[in-house]
Every structure is written in C-alpha cells, then in structure tokens.
Design an enzyme around this catalytic site. Structure first.
Site, short mmCIF file in Angstrom:
data_model
loop_
_atom_site.label_atom_id
_atom_site.label_comp_id
_atom_site.label_asym_id
_atom_site.label_seq_id
_atom_site.Cartn_x
_atom_site.Cartn_y
_atom_site.Cartn_z
N ASP A 22 0.86 -1.20 0.00
CA ASP A 22 0.00 0.00 0.00
C ASP A 22 0.89 1.24 0.00
O ASP A 22 0.74 2.14 -0.81
CB ASP A 22 -0.91 -0.01 1.23
CG ASP A 22 -1.82 -1.23 1.24
OD1 ASP A 22 -1.69 -2.06 2.14
OD2 ASP A 22 -2.62 -1.37 0.30
N GLU A 273 1.62 -6.46 -5.27
CA GLU A 273 1.26 -5.63 -6.44
C GLU A 273 2.45 -4.87 -6.99
O GLU A 273 2.76 -4.95 -8.18
CB GLU A 273 0.15 -4.64 -6.05
CG GLU A 273 -0.24 -3.73 -7.20
CD GLU A 273 -1.60 -3.07 -7.03
OE1 GLU A 273 -2.50 -3.63 -6.36
OE2 GLU A 273 -1.77 -1.98 -7.58
O1 TRH Z 1 4.69 -6.07 0.50
P1 TRH Z 1 3.62 -6.62 -0.34
O2 TRH Z 1 3.15 -7.97 -0.06
O3 TRH Z 1 2.37 -5.63 -0.27
C1 TRH Z 1 1.03 -6.14 -0.35
C2 TRH Z 1 0.52 -5.93 -1.76
O4 TRH Z 1 0.69 -4.59 -2.15
C3 TRH Z 1 -0.97 -6.26 -1.82
O5 TRH Z 1 -1.48 -5.89 -3.09
C4 TRH Z 1 -1.72 -5.51 -0.75
O6 TRH Z 1 -3.07 -5.91 -0.78
C5 TRH Z 1 -1.11 -5.82 0.58
O7 TRH Z 1 0.27 -5.40 0.58
C6 TRH Z 1 -1.86 -5.10 1.67
O8 TRH Z 1 4.07 -6.60 -1.88
P2 TRH Z 1 4.33 -5.45 -2.91
O9 TRH Z 1 3.04 -4.86 -3.39
O10 TRH Z 1 5.25 -5.98 -3.93
O11 TRH Z 1 5.08 -4.31 -2.11
C7 TRH Z 1 6.42 -4.52 -1.72
C8 TRH Z 1 7.17 -3.21 -1.83
O12 TRH Z 1 8.47 -3.36 -1.24
C9 TRH Z 1 7.40 -2.80 -3.27
O13 TRH Z 1 7.23 -1.40 -3.40
C10 TRH Z 1 8.85 -3.18 -3.50
C11 TRH Z 1 9.45 -2.89 -2.17
N1 TRH Z 1 10.73 -3.53 -1.88
C12 TRH Z 1 11.81 -2.70 -1.64
O14 TRH Z 1 11.69 -1.47 -1.70
N2 TRH Z 1 13.00 -3.25 -1.33
C13 TRH Z 1 13.19 -4.60 -1.25
O15 TRH Z 1 14.31 -5.06 -0.95
C14 TRH Z 1 12.07 -5.46 -1.52
C15 TRH Z 1 12.24 -6.94 -1.47
C16 TRH Z 1 10.82 -4.89 -1.83
#
Ligand code: TRH
Length: 380
Positions: A22, A273
């Site tokens: 989010d 996402e």
């Molecule tokens: O962390 P998430 O599982 O977030 C989830 C999803 O957004 C889902 O749609 C939502 O319903 C739920 O939250 C509440 O996965 P997502 O969306 O990939 O977000 C991870 C974020 O972390 C993304 O912006 C990438 C970032 N990230 C980094 O900045 N550095 C890192 O080393 C890694 C592994 C990820």
C-alpha cells in the site's frame, strides 16, 4: 503550512493494511505526480514507519515532512484538511475521514475524488474503469480508477526514465557493491521476495540437486529468515553454497534500488502488487505470488494474469511457466522440483517473452499520466 493554491494540490490518502505494497504503490504515484507532473502532492499515511522501510530518508516520527518533492503527513499526528486539494485520491478504497469528506463538500469547488483500485488482470476491470458513483448524502462524486493490462483501463505506473535506466544498468557493479562477484554466465540467478507460505525448501532442494548452477538472492525479510533457518546459517552469513546452489543475502533495498535487483537476476519471484509490476518492467521472467484473500480472489487474479501473460508465449515455454507458478502458489512441494527443471529448460524462450511483454506494456497507458489526464477531463 501552505500546500499551494486551492486549484492545484493533490491529496493522496494511504492506509497501510499490512506488508509494504500500500505504502509502496502510493509513494511511487505521489513521487511521480510531484516530480514528473510538477504537482503539489500531500501523501496522508497512517504508518510512516512502513514507508520508511522503502524510503530510508523519511523521518517516521515527523508529523509533516517534505521529501523527494512530496509533503508526507502522518494522519495519526495531523488531521487531514482538504482545503488545498483540487484532487483527492483515495488509494485502494482506504476510506476518508468523515469530517474531511464533509469539508470537501463545503468547498467552493469540491476536489475531484478518485478511488484508486487494486491491480487486476481480470476482464471485468475495463468495464468498471472510469465509472462514477455519487456520494450517498453529500454533493460529491467519486470516480473509480483501475490500473490494468491491455489498454482499456489506467495502465501501470512507470517512471519516464525507467526503461532507459534498465538499459544502462551495470550488473557487475551492483554485485560488487554488495561484496559479491558477478554470477557466472551459466548460473541461473533468481531473486526471491515472497510470502512466508511459499515453498522455499523444495526450491532450495531442487536447485541444490540440479546439474546446472543456480543462485538464489534473498533480500532481508520472511524468505531470508526462512532460508537461514533451513540451512542453519547464522545472521552474519551473507552467502553459502549447497550442491549446485549458492545463496546470497542482501539488505532490504530502498524502493528506488529494488529495480536493480530485479534487473541483475534472470528470474524474479515477486508478490503482491508493486514488486509484481516492477518485475514486469524488468523484462525478466517472473513468478508471481498474489496477496492471499479470504474469498480466493487471489486465485482468480493469478489465473487472469497467467492467461494474459501466456498470450503469444511459445507453447513449450507456457507449458513450463504455468506449473512453476502453480506450485509456488499452491505450496506444492511435490511438484516443484520437476516444475523447476522444466522451467530451466525453457529459460531462453521465457526470457525472450518477458522482454516482449515489457515492451507490450510500455506501449499501453502509463498510470500516473493517465490519472492526470483523467482528472483534467473532469475539471468543469
Ligand atoms: O509487501 P507486499 O506484499 O504488499 C502487499 C501488496 O501490495 C498487496 O497488493 C496488498 O493488498 C497488501 O500489501 C496489503 O508486496 P508489494 O506490493 O510488492 O510491495 C512490496 C514493496 O516493497 C514494493 O514497493 C517493492 C518494495 N521492496 C523494496 O523497496 N526493497 C526490497 O528489498 C524489496 C524486497 C521490496
């Protein structure tokens, strides 16, 4: 504290449900609105500490701060007021405070109210994108804005220079920065960002037992902890070898650098996402684990994406890609080893498809530009 004149400010409201997405998606959009469209943006967030994990320069204790062109406001410390907003974006239907909505309705020119929805590849999205819904009690109208694939919706967020930065990426320098030699050219390198129920142990076993070398790269988080536990590796261990498999642990990267990890790998296991979208922009094969939902909606989302993604994919490659995705999502330990070997045999075809897919997406709408255009079209 002034946030620009009444007719230009964007208020983006984010409620952190859990995990990072989010905050991750909202921050990305806020940053692009400010830096690529020159708009005064306030990001109203309830858990700045989650955003700080993605944006280390953020002060999670500050009520209000200005960073990277965006004014970040902690709604637990400062009550949102809409007076400076020409546009209000309610991210993921998070809900707006009742007094904020009442104040919107009382403004001489109430802001445009956009509800930004979660991403889905399902066909019904296009028919719902851009629809309006009147507020039940107040003289306000909400517009529903859907990200998506295939052009009949808001598209996906993509920074204007992302693909150029991808093309200029220096992978050996990235590995050296973290104290590692670049992987050998015959080694299949995969990053792993997944939910705790992903079948990591069978993946490790399949890689270790294979003939060809593999490298799994684990940014700090659930998978990094699980891998250490499985291999009996202490906190200080940054890499280890097991059979044909090397494992490397990396820090959790700032969001702006996570793309580099995706570009440095031949395959990316991603989730939710934002990392899911970034892996597609990386032009590398991906295995997606959607965020689990009680009503099994994540299965419908996965099936819809798999159908779209497989369009135009070589049949043998599709026959290898789907089983690995299904085993990863079903925590199907039994099938994973065979799926992994079949996937590896199709690696070149899957890499070719991933680049074509990324180019196909880049020809479609870019979400933030589409959002700005959508709002412009609504201003009376
Ligand atoms: O962390 P998430 O599982 O977030 C989830 C999803 O957004 C889902 O749609 C939502 O319903 C739920 O939250 C509440 O996965 P997502 O969306 O990939 O977000 C991870 C974020 O972390 C993304 O912006 C990438 C970032 N990230 C980094 O900045 N550095 C890192 O080393 C890694 C592994 C990820």
């Amino acid at each position: 504290m002034s946030f620009g004149d009444q007719h230009s400010g964007w208020d983006l409201h984010c409620r952190v449900v859990d995990n990072f997405g989010d905050a991750g998606v909202c921050w990305r959009i806020a940053r692009m609105l400010a830096n690529e469209h020159g708009l005064p943006v306030r990001l109203w967030i309830d858990r700045p500490q989650t955003l700080q994990a993605l944006l280390p320069g953020l002060n999670a204790a500050a009520a209000v701060q200005y960073i990277d062109g965006v004014t970040v406001c902690d709604v637990t410390r400062i009550a949102p007021q809409p007076q400076a907003a020409a546009v209000v974006v309610e991210a993921f239907g998070c809900g707006l405070p009742e007094d904020y909505v009442v104040a919107m309705a009382a403004m001489p020119r109430p802001p445009q109210w956009i509800v930004l929805e979660y991403l889905s590849a399902e066909d019904w999205v296009d028919g719902h994108h851009g629809l309006a819904s009147p507020h039940p009690r107040l003289p306000l109208q909400r517009w529903f804005f859907f990200p998506g694939f295939g052009g009949g919706n808001g598209g996906l967020p993509r920074e204007h220079d992302l693909l150029a930065r991808r093309g200029a990426f220096d992978a050996p320098a990235f590995w050296r920065e973290f104290g590692f030699a670049p992987p050998h050219s015959d080694c299949l390198t995969a990053s792993v960002f997944a939910y705790p129920d992903a079948p990591l142990a069978p993946l490790i076993d399949a890689c270790a037992a294979a003939h060809e070398p593999a490298l799994l790269v684990l940014p700090e988080g659930a998978m990094a902890v699980a891998a250490r536990r499985l291999l009996g590796a202490g906190e200080s261990v940054q890499s280890l070898q097991r059979g044909a498999l090397e494992l490397r642990w990396l820090p959790f990267l700032p969001q702006r650098r996570y793309d580099e990890l995706l570009w440095a790998c031949d395959l990316n296991f991603v989730r939710g996402e934002d990392s899911f979208v970034r892996a597609q922009w990386a032009g590398r094969p991906l295995v997606w684990q959607p965020y689990r939902q009680e009503d099994q909606a994540h299965r419908r989302k996965l099936a819809a994406f798999a159908r779209r993604y497989a369009e135009g994919m070589d049949a043998a490659a599709a026959a290898a890609w789907n089983p690995l995705v299904q085993c990863w999502n079903d925590s199907d330990a039994g099938g994973l080893a065979q799926a992994w070997l079949a996937w590896r045999a199709q690696g070149a075809a899957l890499q070719k498809h991933a680049l074509e897919w990324s180019a196909r997406l880049a020809a479609g709408p870019e979400l933030v530009a589409a959002l700005v255009e959508f709002v412009r079209g609504k201003v009376k």
